[in-house]
Design a protein around this motif. Structure first.
Motif, PDB file in Angstrom:
ATOM      1  N   ALA A 180       0.829  -1.205   0.000  1.00 57.43           N
ATOM      2  CA  ALA A 180       0.000   0.000   0.000  1.00 57.43           C
ATOM      3  C   ALA A 180       0.864   1.255   0.000  1.00 57.43           C
ATOM      4  O   ALA A 180       0.583   2.223  -0.721  1.00 57.43           O
ATOM      5  N   ASP A 181       1.934   1.256   0.781  1.00 56.02           N
ATOM      6  CA  ASP A 181       2.817   2.427   0.841  1.00 56.02           C
ATOM      7  C   ASP A 181       3.486   2.690  -0.504  1.00 56.02           C
ATOM      8  O   ASP A 181       3.665   3.848  -0.907  1.00 56.02           O
ATOM      9  N   ARG A 182       3.873   1.609  -1.205  1.00 51.72           N
ATOM     10  CA  ARG A 182       4.562   1.791  -2.489  1.00 51.72           C
ATOM     11  C   ARG A 182       3.677   2.463  -3.528  1.00 51.72           C
ATOM     12  O   ARG A 182       4.172   3.173  -4.407  1.00 51.72           O
ATOM     13  N   TYR A 183       2.369   2.257  -3.432  1.00 49.58           N
ATOM     14  CA  TYR A 183       1.484   2.727  -4.496  1.00 49.58           C
ATOM     15  C   TYR A 183       0.349   3.609  -3.984  1.00 49.58           C
ATOM     16  O   TYR A 183      -0.675   3.758  -4.645  1.00 49.58           O
ATOM     17  N   SER A 184       0.547   4.200  -2.812  1.00 56.18           N
ATOM     18  CA  SER A 184      -0.411   5.162  -2.240  1.00 56.18           C
ATOM     19  C   SER A 184      -1.813   4.584  -2.123  1.00 56.18           C
ATOM     20  O   SER A 184      -2.817   5.277  -2.353  1.00 56.18           O
ATOM     21  N   ALA A 185      -1.895   3.312  -1.783  1.00 52.52           N
ATOM     22  CA  ALA A 185      -3.192   2.674  -1.555  1.00 52.52           C
ATOM     23  C   ALA A 185      -3.617   2.860  -0.102  1.00 52.52           C
ATOM     24  O   ALA A 185      -2.782   3.030   0.791  1.00 52.52           O
ATOM     25  N   GLU A 186      -4.905   2.839   0.130  1.00 53.13           N
ATOM     26  CA  GLU A 186      -5.433   2.890   1.482  1.00 53.13           C
ATOM     27  C   GLU A 186      -5.519   1.470   2.031  1.00 53.13           C
ATOM     28  O   GLU A 186      -5.847   0.538   1.305  1.00 53.13           O
ATOM     29  N   ILE A 187      -5.225   1.307   3.305  1.00 47.61           N
ATOM     30  CA  ILE A 187      -5.357  -0.010   3.929  1.00 47.61           C
ATOM     31  C   ILE A 187      -6.035   0.136   5.278  1.00 47.61           C
ATOM     32  O   ILE A 187      -5.732   1.059   6.044  1.00 47.61           O
ATOM     33  N   SER A 188      -6.966  -0.737   5.533  1.00 52.97           N
ATOM     34  CA  SER A 188      -7.599  -0.815   6.850  1.00 52.97           C
ATOM     35  C   SER A 188      -7.507  -2.255   7.324  1.00 52.97           C
ATOM     36  O   SER A 188      -7.552  -3.192   6.519  1.00 52.97           O
ATOM     37  N   VAL A 189      -7.370  -2.436   8.626  1.00 49.63           N
ATOM     38  CA  VAL A 189      -7.202  -3.757   9.211  1.00 49.63           C
ATOM     39  C   VAL A 189      -8.196  -3.917  10.346  1.00 49.63           C
ATOM     40  O   VAL A 189      -8.282  -3.061  11.242  1.00 49.63           O
ATOM     41  N   THR A 190      -8.945  -4.996  10.298  1.00 47.81           N
ATOM     42  CA  THR A 190      -9.860  -5.355  11.376  1.00 47.81           C
ATOM     43  C   THR A 190      -9.303  -6.592  12.048  1.00 47.81           C
ATOM     44  O   THR A 190      -9.115  -7.623  11.391  1.00 47.81           O
ATOM     45  N   ALA A 191      -8.978  -6.515  13.336  1.00 44.83           N
ATOM     46  CA  ALA A 191      -8.242  -7.601  13.992  1.00 44.83           C
ATOM     47  C   ALA A 191      -8.879  -7.992  15.317  1.00 44.83           C
ATOM     48  O   ALA A 191      -9.594  -7.201  15.954  1.00 44.83           O
ATOM     49  N   GLY A 192      -8.598  -9.223  15.731  1.00 44.57           N
ATOM     50  CA  GLY A 192      -9.014  -9.716  17.044  1.00 44.57           C
ATOM     51  C   GLY A 192     -10.514  -9.643  17.231  1.00 44.57           C
ATOM     52  O   GLY A 192     -11.301  -9.967  16.332  1.00 44.57           O
ATOM     53  N   ASP A 193     -10.937  -9.188  18.409  1.00 42.37           N
ATOM     54  CA  ASP A 193     -12.365  -9.126  18.719  1.00 42.37           C
ATOM     55  C   ASP A 193     -13.110  -8.085  17.905  1.00 42.37           C
ATOM     56  O   ASP A 193     -14.343  -8.098  17.849  1.00 42.37           O
ATOM     57  N   GLN A 194     -12.364  -7.182  17.247  1.00 43.59           N
ATOM     58  CA  GLN A 194     -13.015  -6.248  16.330  1.00 43.59           C
ATOM     59  C   GLN A 194     -13.713  -6.995  15.193  1.00 43.59           C
ATOM     60  O   GLN A 194     -14.682  -6.493  14.614  1.00 43.59           O
ATOM     61  N   LEU A 195     -13.205  -8.170  14.875  1.00 46.61           N
ATOM     62  CA  LEU A 195     -13.847  -8.965  13.825  1.00 46.61           C
ATOM     63  C   LEU A 195     -15.284  -9.316  14.204  1.00 46.61           C
ATOM     64  O   LEU A 195     -16.178  -9.309  13.347  1.00 46.61           O
ATOM     65  N   LEU A 196     -15.502  -9.615  15.476  1.00 50.47           N
ATOM     66  CA  LEU A 196     -16.857  -9.915  15.926  1.00 50.47           C
ATOM     67  C   LEU A 196     -17.715  -8.650  15.907  1.00 50.47           C
ATOM     68  O   LEU A 196     -18.866  -8.670  15.471  1.00 50.47           O
ATOM     69  N   ALA A 197     -17.137  -7.545  16.372  1.00 49.94           N
ATOM     70  CA  ALA A 197     -17.889  -6.299  16.437  1.00 49.94           C
ATOM     71  C   ALA A 197     -18.290  -5.816  15.049  1.00 49.94           C
ATOM     72  O   ALA A 197     -19.346  -5.178  14.893  1.00 49.94           O
ATOM     73  N   GLN A 198     -17.472  -6.116  14.039  1.00 50.10           N
ATOM     74  CA  GLN A 198     -17.746  -5.654  12.681  1.00 50.10           C
ATOM     75  C   GLN A 198     -18.292  -6.767  11.787  1.00 50.10           C
ATOM     76  O   GLN A 198     -18.294  -6.649  10.563  1.00 50.10           O
ATOM     77  N   ASN A 199     -18.721  -7.853  12.403  1.00 55.28           N
ATOM     78  CA  ASN A 199     -19.466  -8.918  11.723  1.00 55.28           C
ATOM     79  C   ASN A 199     -18.619  -9.710  10.736  1.00 55.28           C
ATOM     80  O   ASN A 199     -18.981  -9.899   9.574  1.00 55.28           O
ATOM     81  N   PHE A 200     -17.486 -10.214  11.232  1.00 52.67           N
ATOM     82  CA  PHE A 200     -16.697 -11.197  10.497  1.00 52.67           C
ATOM     83  C   PHE A 200     -16.498 -12.422  11.403  1.00 52.67           C
ATOM     84  O   PHE A 200     -15.376 -12.754  11.781  1.00 52.67           O
ATOM     85  N   PRO A 201     -17.594 -13.090  11.748  1.00 52.73           N
ATOM     86  CA  PRO A 201     -17.521 -14.119  12.795  1.00 52.73           C
ATOM     87  C   PRO A 201     -16.724 -15.358  12.395  1.00 52.73           C
ATOM     88  O   PRO A 201     -16.102 -15.991  13.259  1.00 52.73           O
ATOM     89  N   MET A 202     -16.727 -15.728  11.118  1.00 50.15           N
ATOM     90  CA  MET A 202     -16.034 -16.969  10.751  1.00 50.15           C
ATOM     91  C   MET A 202     -14.522 -16.743  10.664  1.00 50.15           C
ATOM     92  O   MET A 202     -13.745 -17.655  10.964  1.00 50.15           O
ATOM     93  N   ILE A 203     -14.090 -15.564  10.242  1.00 47.80           N
ATOM     94  CA  ILE A 203     -12.660 -15.268  10.292  1.00 47.80           C
ATOM     95  C   ILE A 203     -12.182 -15.330  11.737  1.00 47.80           C
ATOM     96  O   ILE A 203     -11.125 -15.901  12.040  1.00 47.80           O
ATOM     97  N   HIS A 204     -12.968 -14.777  12.636  1.00 45.09           N
ATOM     98  CA  HIS A 204     -12.607 -14.796  14.062  1.00 45.09           C
ATOM     99  C   HIS A 204     -12.577 -16.217  14.593  1.00 45.09           C
ATOM    100  O   HIS A 204     -11.632 -16.622  15.297  1.00 45.09           O
ATOM    101  N   ALA A 205     -13.578 -17.001  14.277  1.00 43.60           N
ATOM    102  CA  ALA A 205     -13.666 -18.365  14.810  1.00 43.60           C
ATOM    103  C   ALA A 205     -12.472 -19.206  14.386  1.00 43.60           C
ATOM    104  O   ALA A 205     -11.882 -19.932  15.198  1.00 43.60           O
TER     105      ALA A 205
END
Length: 467
Positions: A180-205
């Protein structure tokens, strides 16, 4: 190291490309009688990979003949060696070389790309001999494009070859951030229990038992045009979970993030070529480790996905489709023009087609034809397999909407693809690639280890698909 061509202003030796003929090698016209007699005395026939060094009067090397075999189209079969000049790069003496001729039917761009691929070395943990034979980029070949293709391939190989001790979910995230830094891309990361809060339950499990927190990596490149979204499986190591793999089956599981490596490599190439300016490219990677701990998900668990579909876990070793499902559901919410998933997903695909020919699945005949033709034309072979509707019932268990690992042992690659398709529907076109991501034995331009698969097939098919 980065791939490179020789400096065209530096001294270089001529390399004549020769095909076999009915009565002997089909020598180029500018090779003299003495050269031809020398080559015949050496048993040179023009067979693919044959090298005949040519002496100068002072005893040094004045050039070389290199056999490239018959025209592939004349045989009706793909050549056994995918990259004709890769073997030359690996066997010619050190120095700079230039193509002294280009016979009919010879693809100079593909030949030069193979030469670049042969430069790859994975030297992070052990010193490797650097390349010593360099090629002057042939005339009428797009050097910038070839270096971008090789750069993307090298990135994918490096990521796959790095063991999980140095390529866990956090390190895969850093690789995405670097891109992302090399090409000025935006990146967001959802990690840990944030996955549950943002509705990614199977990645979390799947990832919650890992030494590093599971996460979803989301990259958006600056550009305008049709939406193209790449989703790559980022299981940085797969023990199998509580359905633990035997030791032999775990040996290569550092490569279970090969789908993530391939989409990052493809994005690298697209960004280097400036293609991301004319599309809205998004890359999604669920990055996890499928490990065993007191909080590991269990056989028999029922998981509710981001899309709301419930999934019965009948095997914790079929985890890739679970993390991909949440990522695909997110991607599909934007209704992209093209949605592609890449994953080292099933052993069934390897049984069906082996390690060298990844299957892909696509409902649209036009898109599928474009992908397969692109793979054939650019030495990145893929093979279409069906989303076979009659097998839908195999992924529908009694107590949940979906089964992540239907029993019976049949059609494992197809049922996995059908499972993933359930999490799409808004995207105009969807294609899934079940790649191996690994070269099991060395071949010219393809050292043993991590491998890109399907990247060039996708890249070169994009213009036709998006029109």
């Amino acid at each position: 190291m980065s791939p490179r061509f020789a400096d065209p202003s530096a001294p270089s030796l001529p390399l004549w490309l020769v095909r076999p003929g009915e009565s002997g090698p089909a020598f180029p016209q500018d090779t003299g009688a003495a050269t031809r007699q020398w080559a015949m005395a050496q048993g040179f026939k023009g067979n693919a990979g044959q090298v005949c060094l040519l002496p100068a009067p002072d005893g040094t090397i004045s050039g070389a003949l290199y056999g490239i075999g018959p025209v592939a189209a004349a045989t009706g079969r793909p050549p056994r060696e995918r990259y004709l000049l890769a073997r030359a790069a690996e066997t010619l003496p050190s120095g700079n070389w230039r193509l002294a001729c280009q016979p009919d039917g010879f693809d100079a761009a593909l030949g030069a790309l193979g030469w670049l691929f042969a430069q790859y070395r994975f030297a992070r943990y052990k010193k490797a001999e650097p390349p010593s034979a360099w090629l002057v980029c042939p005339d009428n070949v797009d050097q910038t494009r070839l270096l971008a293709l090789a750069g993307g391939e090298f990135l994918a190989r490096d990521l796959i070859n790095t063991p999980t001790s140095d390529m866990g979910p956090a390190e895969l995230e850093q690789a995405a951030r670097d891109l992302a830094d090399r090409y000025s891309a935006e990146i967001s990361v959802t990690a840990g229990d944030q996955l549950l809060a943002q509705n990614f339950p199977m990645i979390h499990a799947v990832g919650r038992a890992g030494a590093q927190a599971p996460r979803l990596l989301d990259l958006r490149f600056p550009g305008d045009g049709p939406r193209v979204t790449l989703v790559g499986k980022g299981v940085c190591f797969d023990t199998g979970g509580l359905d633990i793999k035997p030791a032999a089956s775990m040996a290569l599981m550092k490569k279970d993030m090969g789908g993530a490596a391939n989409v990052l490599g493809l994005a690298e190439t697209m960004a280097r070529l400036g293609l991301t300016r004319d599309i809205r490219l998004r890359v999604l990677i669920p990055a996890v480790e499928n490990a065993i701990s007191s909080n590991a998900f269990r056989p028999g668990d029922i998981l509710t996905s981001r899309k709301g579909l419930t999934v019965e876990v009948n095997n914790t070793d079929a985890e890739g489709r679970l993390v991909l499902a949440d990522a695909l559901a997110l991607a599909d919410e934007e209704a992209p023009e093209l949605l592609i998933s890449m994953a080292t997903l099933t052993g069934a695909a390897r049984v069906a087609l082996g390690p060298d020919l990844p299957p892909f699945f696509c409902d649209d005949d036009r898109v599928a034809a474009a992908l397969q033709a692109s793979g054939r034309d650019h030495a990145d072979p893929i093979w279409r397999m069906p989303f076979w509707e009659p097998y839908e019932s195999m992924i529908e268990p009694a107590i949940a909407d979906l089964d992540n690992a239907p029993g019976g042992g049949f059609a494992g690659a197809i049922t996995a693809a059908l499972f993933l398709r359930r999490f799409t529907g808004r995207a105009r076109h969807y294609a899934h690639f079940d790649i191996y991501g690994w070269q099991p034995s060395a071949a010219p331009g393809r050292p043993k280890g991590g491998a890109g698969q399907g990247m060039r097939a996708i890249l070169n098919a994009l213009p036709g698909i998006l029109t």
